[in-house]
Write a protein that holds these residues in place. Structure first.
Motif, short mmCIF file in Angstrom:
data_model
loop_
_atom_site.label_atom_id
_atom_site.label_comp_id
_atom_site.label_asym_id
_atom_site.label_seq_id
_atom_site.Cartn_x
_atom_site.Cartn_y
_atom_site.Cartn_z
N GLY A 1 -0.04 -1.56 11.58
CA GLY A 1 -0.94 -2.35 10.75
C GLY A 1 -0.54 -1.61 8.62
O GLY A 1 0.01 -0.72 8.94
N CYS A 2 -0.30 -2.28 8.21
CA CYS A 2 0.05 -2.58 7.14
C CYS A 2 -0.42 -3.11 5.05
O CYS A 2 -0.77 -4.20 5.46
N ASP A 3 -0.67 -1.90 4.71
CA ASP A 3 -1.65 -3.30 3.14
C ASP A 3 -0.96 -3.15 2.08
O ASP A 3 -2.20 -3.51 1.23
N ASN A 4 0.10 -2.99 2.33
CA ASN A 4 0.85 -3.30 1.03
C ASN A 4 0.78 -4.77 1.32
O ASN A 4 1.27 -5.58 1.61
N SER A 5 1.83 -5.25 0.23
CA SER A 5 2.12 -6.50 -0.26
C SER A 5 3.94 -6.86 -0.53
O SER A 5 4.41 -7.93 -1.48
N CYS A 6 4.42 -5.95 -0.08
CA CYS A 6 5.78 -6.20 -0.15
C CYS A 6 6.36 -8.01 -0.26
O CYS A 6 6.50 -8.42 0.97
N ALA A 7 6.75 -8.79 -1.64
CA ALA A 7 7.06 -9.76 -1.19
C ALA A 7 8.03 -10.04 0.02
O ALA A 7 8.29 -11.40 0.09
N PHE A 8 8.88 -9.09 0.61
CA PHE A 8 10.06 -9.95 1.76
C PHE A 8 9.56 -9.46 2.88
O PHE A 8 9.82 -10.10 4.25
N CYS A 9 7.83 -9.06 3.00
CA CYS A 9 7.90 -8.16 4.20
C CYS A 9 6.50 -8.70 5.21
O CYS A 9 5.62 -9.42 4.47
N ILE A 10 7.29 -9.48 6.53
CA ILE A 10 5.89 -9.74 7.13
C ILE A 10 5.36 -8.65 8.32
O ILE A 10 4.30 -9.58 8.59
N VAL A 11 5.64 -8.03 7.59
CA VAL A 11 4.54 -7.05 9.30
C VAL A 11 2.96 -7.28 8.66
O VAL A 11 2.46 -7.21 9.58
N PRO A 12 2.44 -7.11 6.81
CA PRO A 12 1.11 -6.76 7.04
C PRO A 12 0.60 -8.84 7.90
O PRO A 12 -0.83 -8.35 8.55
N ALA A 13 1.14 -9.93 7.62
CA ALA A 13 1.52 -10.84 8.41
C ALA A 13 1.11 -10.29 10.14
O ALA A 13 -0.20 -11.07 10.59
N GLY B 1 3.58 4.92 11.35
CA GLY B 1 3.31 3.99 11.34
C GLY B 1 3.94 3.77 9.69
O GLY B 1 5.24 4.29 9.50
N GLN B 2 3.40 3.08 9.58
CA GLN B 2 4.12 1.72 8.00
C GLN B 2 4.50 2.26 6.60
O GLN B 2 5.04 2.17 5.45
N ASN B 3 2.83 3.43 6.28
CA ASN B 3 2.91 4.33 5.45
C ASN B 3 2.49 4.73 5.35
O ASN B 3 1.04 5.26 5.76
N PRO C 1 7.52 7.20 5.48
CA PRO C 1 6.76 7.19 3.75
C PRO C 1 6.94 6.10 2.97
O PRO C 1 8.36 6.07 3.64
N HIS C 2 6.31 5.73 2.41
CA HIS C 2 6.27 4.73 1.42
C HIS C 2 6.42 5.74 0.11
O HIS C 2 5.62 6.65 -0.39
N PRO C 3 7.79 5.28 -1.06
CA PRO C 3 8.41 6.14 -1.87
C PRO C 3 6.93 6.40 -2.49
O PRO C 3 6.83 6.80 -3.73
N HIS D 1 7.33 -5.55 -5.27
CA HIS D 1 5.61 -5.26 -5.57
C HIS D 1 6.29 -4.05 -4.55
O HIS D 1 5.06 -3.68 -4.13
N ARG D 2 7.25 -3.42 -4.99
CA ARG D 2 6.87 -1.51 -4.14
C ARG D 2 6.67 -1.05 -4.74
O ARG D 2 6.45 0.26 -4.61
N GLY D 3 6.67 -0.71 -6.20
CA GLY D 3 5.52 -0.12 -6.61
C GLY D 3 5.73 2.04 -7.29
O GLY D 3 5.53 2.24 -7.49
#
Ligand code: SAM
Ligand code: SF4
Length: 478
Positions: free
Chosen positions: A146-158, A190-192, A257-259, A296-298
């Motif tokens: 899973g993933c707790d981020n919310s990148c605007a393009f990404c369907i993974v969290p859903a 892992g996603q992050n 890893p997420h940058p 929303h990459r942070g």
């Protein structure tokens, strides 16, 4: 992650008595394990299903199952558009594939998608399931789903749900078991990965427990590189150090890893742990701060490059690879030029480049008014590939004449007369096989003789006689 799920599906079917077929035309059971990250997977699925349906008409006993996150997302559509499909199963139902096929054979098509919220802790991670790995010496190890981020393009969290980490001790236990079975290389998934463990401690605190006094969470080596005192929670860096210390493990990789979360501790652990490979996959997505913000990459491009430079400074001979999206909604020519500039400065060893694909339910998919024209995207995509290939070739040419450690993967897929291996920097090396060949999983030293953008060529220097001995072969010139 999807490939790893496929290995589990194959393992479960094999444990149930099935054997691999030579192709779909001969198979009694065909499983399509799907991914919905980008749209062309959707299109491909329905094309494949059409082909399978005609095979099934000729051989009515054949069974078809559709698994993976696209199956999870489009369960009803698949049943509707895919007559002939016997089983649709979700990402959490992999372990049930064999029994669902039996149910379908007796009583007709079945759809089974377990929602994450209804699962027990032990059902979240598929590590107890049998696995059929393509390479006996290398294994994926899921440390987080899973993933707790919310990148605007990404369907993974859903489709993959909230971020959940596998307890520290269980990861180290799984790697120890793999090593005992002859695995020498693991890739932590892992996603992050840098936020590994955050959810474990948050859950404990919410019920008034102190994570620092939980042995199951901490595992034996939680103090981290350099033996620093106990932390408030185990970091990904601690996991790298602990997994790298498992006897028999020679290579540790991880992705991704997420940058924004790449901590100095992770870089330190990479540098301090001999088994951790000199390879960092650090997804950039865009070189424009404006686009990064709207994704929303942070992080900004400068912050990204700073972290990458810190990693390169700490880890000698580090290969860096990345993911880049072209044509994100609102991307201007100027934004794209900034991506090209960052890519050139980063001097990547390789990059996965993707054309932006609107995914249903994601924030960016609703920005239709700012979608970039497809001809513009195609042109940018081609220009990006030129810059990526140029830097990959330059990085590879710099390796010609050097000694590299490879682990043999087997005959090359394109030319069975050539042997393929992989370096610690994750580069494929093709070489002439020695008389009698070399078994997959053998460690060897080669001299790099030629370079191309996507592989190296080499010649065998020596074969490592102690394949389970953990060491970092010094890379020498000449
Ligand atoms: N968790 C990783 C991260 O944050 O960098 C990325 C994992 S994602 C499964 C793999 C890659 O697919 C992303 O890095 C991104 O480049 C690409 N991707 C994801 N969604 C996409 C989309 N809608 N269109 C095009 N590429 C996409
Ligand atoms: Fe998707 Fe972003 Fe999570 Fe990566 S970090 S999986 S790109 S939402």
């Amino acid at each position: 992650m999807n490939e790893h799920d496929s290995e589990r599906i194959a393992g479960v079917l094999e444990a149930d008595g099935l054997v691999p077929a030579n192709g779909v035309a001969e198979a009694d059971v065909v499983v399509l394990n799907t991914c919905c990250i980008r749209e062309n997977a959707d299109n491909k699925l329905y094309g494949h299903l059409g082909h399978l349906r005609s095979l099934k008409q000729a051989r009515p006993g054949m069974q078809i199952a559709v698994a993976g996150c696209l199956a999870q997302k489009d369960r009803d559509l698949i049943v509707e558009r895919g007559p002939g499909v016997d089983v649709v199963l979700g990402t959490h139902n992999v372990g049930r594939v064999a029994s669902l096929l039996r149910v379908a054979a007796e009583s007709g098509p079945v759809v089974e998608i377990w929602e994450e919220a209804a699962l027990e802790e032990g059902e979240l991670f598929p590590s107890a399931l049998p696995v059929r790995r393509e390479l006996g010496h290398a294994a994926w190890v899921t440390i987080q789903i899973g993933c707790d981020n919310s990148c605007a393009f990404c369907i993974v969290p859903a489709v993959r749900g909230a971020e959940r980490s596998k307890p520290f001790g269980e990861v180290v236990g799984e790697v120890s078991q793999l090593a005992a079975g002859g695995v020498t290389e693991v890739c932590l998934l892992g996603q992050n990965v840098n936020s590994y463990g955050r959810d474990l401690t948050t859950a404990l605190r919410s019920v008034g427990r102190d994570p620092a006094s939980e042995e199951w969470l901490a595992g034996p080596a939680w103090s981290g590189p350099g033996g620093a005192g106990r932390r408030a929670r185990p970091l990904f860096a601690d996991l790298l150090a602990a997994v790298g210390a498992v006897a028999g493990i020679r290579r540790v990789r991880y992705t991704s890893p997420h940058p924004k979360d790449l901590r100095p501790e992770t870089i330190e652990a990479m540098a301090a742990t001999a088994a951790v490979c000199e390879h960092l996959h650090l997804p950039l997505q865009s070189g424009s701060d404006r686009v990064l913000a709207s994704m929303h990459r942070g992080y900004t491009a400068a912050r990204y490059l700073e972290r990458m430079a810190a990693a390169r400074a700490a880890v000698a001979d580090l290969a860096v690879t990345t993911d880049i999206i072209v044509g994100f909604p609102g991307e201007t020519e100027d934004d794209f030029d900034q991506t090209l500039a960052v890519v050139a400065e980063a001097a990547y060893d390789s990059a996965y480049t993707f054309i932006y694909s609107p995914r249903p339910g994601t924030e960016a998919a609703a920005r239709e008014a700012s979608f970039v024209a497809s001809e513009t995207v195609a042109d940018r995509f081609a220009r990006l590939k030129v810059v990526v290939d140029r830097s990959a070739l330059a990085r590879h040419r710099a390796r010609v004449g050097r000694l590299e450690e490879i682990v043999v993967e087997g005959p090359s897929k394109r030319d069975p007369g050539v042997l393929s291996g992989r370096t610690r920097q994750n580069k494929v090396v093709h070489l002439p096989p020695p008389p009698g060949g070399l078994r997959a999983g053998t460690y060897a030293t080669v001299t790099v003789t030629a370079a191309a953008p996507h592989h190296l060529s080499g010649s065998l220097v020596s074969v490592d006689a102690s394949p389970t001995h953990k060491t970092r072969i010094p890379v020498a010139s000449g």
